[in-house]
Design an enzyme around this catalytic site. Structure first.
Site, short mmCIF file in Angstrom:
data_model
loop_
_atom_site.label_atom_id
_atom_site.label_comp_id
_atom_site.label_asym_id
_atom_site.label_seq_id
_atom_site.Cartn_x
_atom_site.Cartn_y
_atom_site.Cartn_z
N HIS A 204 26.00 -13.66 -52.55
CA HIS A 204 25.90 -12.31 -53.11
C HIS A 204 26.22 -12.25 -54.61
CE1 HIS A 204 25.55 -9.72 -49.27
NE2 HIS A 204 24.87 -10.82 -49.20
N SER B 197 19.74 -13.47 -52.95
CA SER B 197 18.89 -14.48 -52.32
C SER B 197 17.80 -14.95 -53.28
CB SER B 197 18.20 -13.90 -51.08
OG SER B 197 19.12 -13.77 -50.04
N LYS C 62 14.46 -6.98 -39.36
CA LYS C 62 13.76 -8.27 -39.32
C LYS C 62 14.67 -9.35 -38.72
CE LYS C 62 10.81 -11.06 -42.26
NZ LYS C 62 10.07 -11.11 -43.52
N ASP C 63 15.95 -9.31 -39.08
CA ASP C 63 16.90 -10.28 -38.51
C ASP C 63 17.06 -10.05 -37.00
OD1 ASP C 63 17.31 -11.65 -40.83
OD2 ASP C 63 19.22 -10.70 -41.34
N GLU D 281 24.23 -37.61 -29.66
CA GLU D 281 23.42 -36.41 -29.43
C GLU D 281 22.23 -36.42 -30.38
OE1 GLU D 281 24.26 -35.08 -26.56
OE2 GLU D 281 24.91 -33.09 -27.22
C1 HEM Z 1 27.19 -22.14 -40.13
C2 HEM Z 1 26.20 -22.47 -40.89
C3 HEM Z 1 25.59 -21.54 -41.93
C4 HEM Z 1 25.57 -20.18 -41.96
C5 HEM Z 1 26.16 -19.21 -40.95
C6 HEM Z 1 24.84 -19.80 -43.16
C7 HEM Z 1 24.60 -18.49 -43.53
C8 HEM Z 1 23.74 -18.10 -44.54
C9 HEM Z 1 23.21 -16.79 -44.74
C10 HEM Z 1 23.50 -15.58 -43.83
C11 HEM Z 1 22.38 -16.84 -45.80
C12 HEM Z 1 21.52 -15.69 -46.32
C13 HEM Z 1 20.25 -15.59 -45.46
C14 HEM Z 1 19.31 -16.74 -45.66
O1 HEM Z 1 18.98 -17.07 -46.81
O2 HEM Z 1 18.89 -17.34 -44.64
C15 HEM Z 1 22.42 -18.17 -46.34
C16 HEM Z 1 21.75 -18.61 -47.45
C17 HEM Z 1 21.76 -19.90 -47.92
N1 HEM Z 1 22.32 -21.01 -47.29
FE1 HEM Z 1 23.40 -20.97 -45.61
N2 HEM Z 1 24.46 -20.92 -43.83
C18 HEM Z 1 24.88 -22.02 -43.12
C19 HEM Z 1 24.67 -23.35 -43.44
C20 HEM Z 1 24.05 -23.80 -44.59
C21 HEM Z 1 23.84 -25.18 -44.92
C22 HEM Z 1 24.25 -26.35 -44.05
C23 HEM Z 1 23.20 -25.19 -46.15
C24 HEM Z 1 22.76 -26.37 -46.98
C25 HEM Z 1 23.29 -27.54 -46.98
C26 HEM Z 1 23.01 -23.82 -46.57
C27 HEM Z 1 22.41 -23.41 -47.76
C28 HEM Z 1 22.06 -22.12 -48.06
C29 HEM Z 1 21.35 -21.71 -49.27
C30 HEM Z 1 20.87 -22.63 -50.41
C31 HEM Z 1 21.16 -20.33 -49.17
C32 HEM Z 1 20.43 -19.42 -50.16
C33 HEM Z 1 19.00 -19.38 -49.72
C34 HEM Z 1 18.12 -18.52 -50.55
O3 HEM Z 1 18.57 -17.50 -51.04
O4 HEM Z 1 16.95 -18.91 -50.66
N3 HEM Z 1 23.54 -23.00 -45.60
N4 HEM Z 1 23.25 -18.94 -45.54
#
Ligand code: HEM
Length: 418
Positions: free
Chosen positions: A215, A219, A243-244, A287
């Site tokens: 935030h 995004s 959408k979600d 796994e």
């Molecule tokens: C428990 C695991 C995770 C949760 C709950 C989580 C949650 C979120 C949420 C809610 C968003 C905003 C919605 C979206 O862009 O899909 C987000 C964005 C993002 N996440 Fe995660 N995430 C997790 C794991 C990861 C991992 C493992 C990575 C990379 C190694 C990652 C990288 C990113 C990035 C780069 C964004 C920004 C995407 C964009 O704005 O294009 N996330 N994450």
């Protein structure tokens, strides 16, 4: 929150929000939160991962009420959960399959980020926190798999903890320290249970930081171009809440198919045999979500080399924002990058497949080639593409895509912070 904050709410809500501005917080970060208007379904997986994390903790807490972390009782207590505890079978299958689906969802979430360059400036910390989450998830899943104390639990734990004996000089000490004894045994099971309960809460903390970082700049989006004002954005609610929710519905359908019709499809039959330290299963496999890393581990004949390479394959992701030097963020406008990206997707699938095969015949060679491509993608291809690739023209803003016949199709400024 400034002292002069005036809550827009009346009555009880106003009274509460004045003293504890959580409603205001939710309004700012969930309701009116300005979100790029062109996000595709690829952006559903973050919220989905968050929901699965909650499901995993909820089912895990209840399972722990009936599980006994002792080598003499662990296997039996799981059987009791499956047969005697009301809806115990459901709880356990949700938790078991939930782990697999958690990895599917997070892997898609990561590859989305890789394709659209979401790791690039100014989202490096957001990405880095993601990598920390991934490492925590891996540790949690590994220890969770030990808990049923089946043959794969025991032998998987033995193989993986033995890796630490490759550490120079202190290897054996470290391994014994992890075991709490001279082999995987009761102290190992009890500490794995304790940590398996603890780590998910650390994941929650890391996810909250992930969202704070998200935030800060908002995004990314499929064009990779930062929104320029209100014409490029919509409020998060109702557009993305709905959408979600739709995405969640589709996920639940797919999840239910596995849960109710093939709950053991992603598991291994040997784990329904109680652990026996005197009988090694013919084929020890982790796994499915660890298989690509398992192949990388086995790609070098040297034990220490394999361990370094395996950890390196995840740790390298921390450096990614600085390895990819291209000024263009989204893969959509990078014709050559795109091809290498899809080759990486294929490569990781091949790595996973080879991980499930015995290390004989042609498989080790395929595993080595796939491992070489994995590292070459990050260390050679991305840095070179940043210099040599000619990107396609990009629109000036999200609202003016080049192909829609916009009056001024031109290349946007050549900086990632567009
Ligand atoms: C428990 C695991 C995770 C949760 C709950 C989580 C949650 C979120 C949420 C809610 C968003 C905003 C919605 C979206 O862009 O899909 C987000 C964005 C993002 N996440 Fe995660 N995430 C997790 C794991 C990861 C991992 C493992 C990575 C990379 C190694 C990652 C990288 C990113 C990035 C780069 C964004 C920004 C995407 C964009 O704005 O294009 N996330 N994450």
């Amino acid at each position: 929150m400034a002292a002069d904050y005036q809550t827009p709410y009346k009555g009880v809500l106003g009274w509460l929000d004045d003293r504890l501005p959580v409603i205001n917080f939710a309004d700012q970060h969930l309701r009116f939160y300005p979100t790029p208007k062109n996000l595709t379904y690829a952006w559903n997986f973050g919220s989905l991962a968050g929901i699965i994390l909650v499901i995993m903790i909820a089912t895990g807490v209840v399972l722990a009420m009936h599980y006994t972390p002792h080598v003499d009782h662990a296997f039996g207590s799981i059987q009791k959960i499956m047969r005697d505890v009301n809806y115990g079978w459901l709880l356990r299958y949700i938790h078991m399959n939930g782990a697999s689906f958690f990895f599917i969802v997070v892997y898609i979430h990561m590859f989305r980020g890789l394709y659209y360059g979401s790791y690039k400036q100014p989202r490096e910390v957001l990405w880095g926190l993601g990598v920390i989450i991934l490492l925590l998830m891996m540790a949690t899943a590994f220890m969770g798999y030990t808990l049923p104390w089946g043959q794969m639990s025991f032998w998987g734990a033995t193989v993986i903890t033995n890796m630490f004996s490759a550490v120079p000089i202190f290897g054996d000490e470290v391994t014994r320290w992890l075991w709490g004894g001279f082999a995987v045994g009761n102290p190992t099971l009890q500490r794995f249970f304790s940590l398996h309960y603890l780590l998910p809460f650390l994941i929650v903390g890391a996810v909250l930081l992930h969202l704070v970082a998200l935030h800060r700049y908002g995004s990314n989006n499929p064009t990779g171009i930062e929104p320029k004002g209100q014409q490029d954005q919509v409020p998060f609610h109702p557009y993305y809440t709905i959408k979600d929710l739709f995405g969640l519905g589709v996920f639940l359908i797919v999840f239910s198919v596995f849960l109710f019709y093939a709950p053991n499809y992603m598991g291994h039959a040997d784990n329904y045999v109680p652990a026996d330290p005197l009988v090694t299963p013919p084929h020890i496999v982790p796994e499915w979500y660890f298989l690509p890393f398992y192949t990388i581990l086995r790609a070098v004949p040297d034990k220490l080399g394999g361990v370094v390479l395996m950890f390196g394959s995840v740790l390298i992701l921390f450096a990614l924002p600085w390895l990819d030097r291209s000024p263009v963020r989204s893969g959509r406008y990078r014709p050559i990058f795109k091809q290498f990206f899809w080759l990486l997707v294929l490569d990781v699938i091949v790595l996973g497949y080879v991980g499930a095969m015995p290390p004989s015949g042609i498989w080790p060679t395929i595993g080595q080639v796939a491992t070489a491509y994995y590292f070459a993608y990050f260390l050679v291809i991305l840095p070179l593409l940043g210099v040599f690739e000619r990107p396609k023209p990009r629109p000036h803003s999200i609202s003016k895509p080049v192909l829609s016949g916009s009056a001024q199709p031109a290349i946007a400024p050549a900086s990632p912070a567009e």
